[in-house]
Design a protein around this motif. Structure first.
Motif, mmCIF file in Angstrom:
data_model
loop_
_atom_site.group_PDB
_atom_site.id
_atom_site.type_symbol
_atom_site.label_atom_id
_atom_site.label_comp_id
_atom_site.label_asym_id
_atom_site.label_seq_id
_atom_site.Cartn_x
_atom_site.Cartn_y
_atom_site.Cartn_z
ATOM 1 N N THR A 1 0.921 -1.142 -0.240
ATOM 2 C CA THR A 1 0.063 -0.124 -0.053
ATOM 3 C C THR A 1 0.821 1.250 -0.114
ATOM 4 N N THR A 2 1.841 1.235 0.729
ATOM 5 C CA THR A 2 2.770 2.460 0.623
ATOM 6 C C THR A 2 3.512 2.530 -0.630
ATOM 7 N N ILE A 3 4.129 1.359 -1.154
ATOM 8 C CA ILE A 3 4.517 1.723 -2.587
ATOM 9 C C ILE A 3 3.486 2.274 -3.598
ATOM 10 N N SER A 4 2.085 1.790 -3.441
ATOM 11 C CA SER A 4 1.375 1.994 -4.395
ATOM 12 C C SER A 4 0.717 3.451 -4.350
ATOM 13 N N GLY A 5 1.000 4.049 -3.196
ATOM 14 C CA GLY A 5 0.756 5.581 -2.857
ATOM 15 C C GLY A 5 1.585 6.424 -3.760
ATOM 16 N N PHE A 6 2.694 6.143 -4.073
ATOM 17 C CA PHE A 6 3.899 6.598 -4.628
ATOM 18 C C PHE A 6 3.414 6.502 -6.359
ATOM 19 N N SER A 7 4.126 7.596 -7.067
ATOM 20 C CA SER A 7 4.040 7.579 -8.372
ATOM 21 C C SER A 7 4.262 6.511 -9.152
ATOM 22 N N LEU B 1 7.501 14.363 -15.615
ATOM 23 C CA LEU B 1 6.469 13.715 -14.814
ATOM 24 C C LEU B 1 5.632 14.874 -14.400
ATOM 25 N N GLN B 2 4.368 14.870 -14.298
ATOM 26 C CA GLN B 2 3.632 15.828 -13.456
ATOM 27 C C GLN B 2 3.916 15.297 -12.000
ATOM 28 N N ASP B 3 3.963 14.041 -11.825
ATOM 29 C CA ASP B 3 4.356 13.650 -10.189
ATOM 30 C C ASP B 3 5.695 14.342 -9.850
ATOM 31 N N GLN B 4 6.448 14.400 -10.501
ATOM 32 C CA GLN B 4 7.701 15.243 -9.922
ATOM 33 C C GLN B 4 7.514 16.646 -9.541
ATOM 34 N N LYS B 5 6.728 17.242 -10.522
ATOM 35 C CA LYS B 5 6.131 18.664 -10.128
ATOM 36 C C LYS B 5 5.337 18.642 -8.802
ATOM 37 N N GLU B 6 4.721 17.487 -8.662
ATOM 38 C CA GLU B 6 3.693 17.917 -7.609
ATOM 39 C C GLU B 6 4.417 17.259 -6.218
ATOM 40 N N GLY B 7 5.434 16.147 -6.356
ATOM 41 C CA GLY B 7 6.184 15.739 -5.139
ATOM 42 C C GLY B 7 7.092 16.960 -4.619
ATOM 43 N N MET B 8 7.688 17.438 -5.497
ATOM 44 C CA MET B 8 8.629 18.610 -5.021
ATOM 45 C C MET B 8 7.832 19.896 -4.591
ATOM 46 N N ALA B 9 6.593 20.138 -5.132
ATOM 47 C CA ALA B 9 5.894 21.290 -4.740
ATOM 48 C C ALA B 9 5.388 20.916 -3.351
ATOM 49 N N ALA B 10 5.069 19.698 -3.185
ATOM 50 C CA ALA B 10 4.282 19.588 -2.012
ATOM 51 C C ALA B 10 5.315 19.442 -0.956
ATOM 52 N N PHE B 11 6.632 19.133 -1.081
ATOM 53 C CA PHE B 11 7.577 18.923 -0.103
ATOM 54 C C PHE B 11 7.831 20.584 0.469
ATOM 55 N N VAL B 12 7.854 21.727 -0.686
ATOM 56 C CA VAL B 12 8.157 22.958 -0.421
ATOM 57 C C VAL B 12 7.024 23.480 0.529
ATOM 58 N N ALA B 13 5.664 23.319 -0.096
ATOM 59 C CA ALA B 13 4.685 23.781 0.679
ATOM 60 C C ALA B 13 4.227 23.002 2.058
ATOM 61 N N LYS B 14 5.276 22.127 2.288
ATOM 62 C CA LYS B 14 5.173 21.218 3.829
ATOM 63 C C LYS B 14 3.784 20.440 3.703
ATOM 64 N N LYS C 1 1.367 17.005 2.144
ATOM 65 C CA LYS C 1 1.465 15.303 1.616
ATOM 66 C C LYS C 1 1.086 15.599 -0.183
ATOM 67 N N ALA C 2 2.148 14.921 -0.581
ATOM 68 C CA ALA C 2 1.931 14.942 -2.227
ATOM 69 C C ALA C 2 0.870 14.168 -2.593
ATOM 70 N N ASP C 3 -0.031 14.583 -3.547
ATOM 71 C CA ASP C 3 -1.069 13.896 -4.073
ATOM 72 C C ASP C 3 -0.516 13.442 -5.638
ATOM 73 N N PHE C 4 -0.217 12.154 -5.717
ATOM 74 C CA PHE C 4 0.545 11.845 -6.824
ATOM 75 C C PHE C 4 -0.661 11.103 -7.840
ATOM 76 N N ARG C 5 -0.661 11.525 -9.128
ATOM 77 C CA ARG C 5 -1.500 11.073 -10.004
ATOM 78 C C ARG C 5 -1.103 10.277 -10.935
ATOM 79 N N HIS C 6 -0.158 9.548 -10.844
ATOM 80 C CA HIS C 6 0.461 8.470 -11.542
ATOM 81 C C HIS C 6 0.552 8.958 -12.953
ATOM 82 N N LEU C 7 1.155 10.255 -13.216
ATOM 83 C CA LEU C 7 1.219 10.860 -14.603
ATOM 84 C C LEU C 7 2.762 11.154 -14.651
#
Ligand code: CAA
Length: 258
Positions: free
Chosen positions: A195-201, A237-250, A252-258
């Motif tokens: 489940t942890t793995i499947s929550g990532f991009s 990947l959109q998920d890279q933008k989301e992952g790094m934006a989420a880190f900066v904004a403190k 949780k990242a919401d990965f869309r698998h794209l």
């Protein structure tokens, strides 16, 4: 899809395959391995699945290839039918991560099936072995190749030449398994990891699987080059933008698998 030798379920973004031939300790015959292949096809095609778990029963993950089915094989039966590799390759070629959750016996083809997966999580009851030598044959689904890569030559020779079983603690110390947990927590732990793995991009998960596997097929420099190229491609990947934006904004990242 209906199956006779496995039970297939979906829980959140995880696909679960339970080997189910209790009368033969999940001995792996063609019908069972074909069914595993079909279930993997379906999970791989399903964009809502991010990781897969393969498990067995409390007594046996799988006690090996079905001895009754091959006992009378001639050389030509085995050779022409491409016995073992023909349908087992599907486990190896699955691009999504596959976790083996092993309790009880993982012997012969059972140990080899577990090693084809990307990670083994073992119950403290797990017993791994390559006892084919006792049957007058040798491992035929990767045991002589994956075992030395996982645990080194000395222990691989020991297991393949003496048929001795390795318990879960030794398997963890030797690098064969990633984690050992009490038997009654095995499935929960494996599902939690999946489940942890499947929550990532998902594309990143697939890139990591491909890159780690490349380590076994190439020189260090070629592997490093492959990793760098794949790393660069992650910036598409959109998920890279989301992952790094989420880190900066403190947040949780919401990965869309794209
Ligand atoms: N193939 C077919 N049937 C099997 C089997 C196998 N690999 N392993 C167990 N079974 C069957 C037994 O024949 C038995 O059936 P019956 O009740 O109809 O007699 C049933 O499962 C239960 O097994 P046991 O009574 O033997 O159970 P146990 O608790 O006394 O022993 C065991 C458990 C130590 C795992 C023992 O069953 C055993 O040694 N099994 C064979 C293990 C083995 O040699 N595996 C390698 C197979 S060859 C291979 O895998 C080649 C390859 O590389 C791909």
């Amino acid at each position: 899809m209906s199956f006779e030798n496995i039970i297939v379920e979906t829980r959140n973004r995880v696909g679960l395959i339970t080997l189910h031939r209790p009368q033969a300790l999940n001995a792996l015959n063609d019908a069972l391995v074909d069914e595993v292949g079909k279930a993997l096809d379906a999970f791989e095609a399903d964009e809502n699945i991010g990781a897969i778990v393969i498990t067995g029963s409390a007594k046996a993950f799988a006690a090996g290839a079905d001895i009754g089915a091959m006992a009378e094989f001639s050389y030509m039966d085995a050779y022409k039918g491409d016995y073992i590799t023909r349908n087992w390759e599907r486990v190896k070629t699955c691009r999504k991560p596959v976790i083996a959750a092993v309790a009880g016996y993982a012997l012969g083809g059972g140990c080899e099936l577990a090693m084809m997966c990307d990670m083994i999580i073992a119950a403290d009851s797990a017993k791994f072995g390559q006892p084919e030598i006792k049957l007058g044959v040798l491992p035929g689904a990767g045991g002589t190749q994956r075992l030395p890569r996982a645990i080194g030559k000395a222990k691989a020779m020991d297991m393949c030449l003496t048929a001795r079983m390795m318990n879960a603690d030794e398997a963890e110390r030797s690098g064969l398994v990633a984690r050992v947990v009490p038997a009654d927590r095995l499935l929960d732990e494996a599902m939690s990891v999946a489940t942890t793995i499947s929550g990532f991009s998902l594309p990143v998960v697939m890139m990591i699987k491909e890159s780690v596997n490349r380590a076994f097929e190439s020189s260090l420099n070629e592997g490093l080059l492959f990793e760098r190229r794949v790393f660069h491609s992650a910036f598409a990947l959109q998920d890279q933008k989301e992952g790094m934006a989420a880190f900066v904004a403190k947040r949780k990242a919401d990965f869309r698998h794209l």
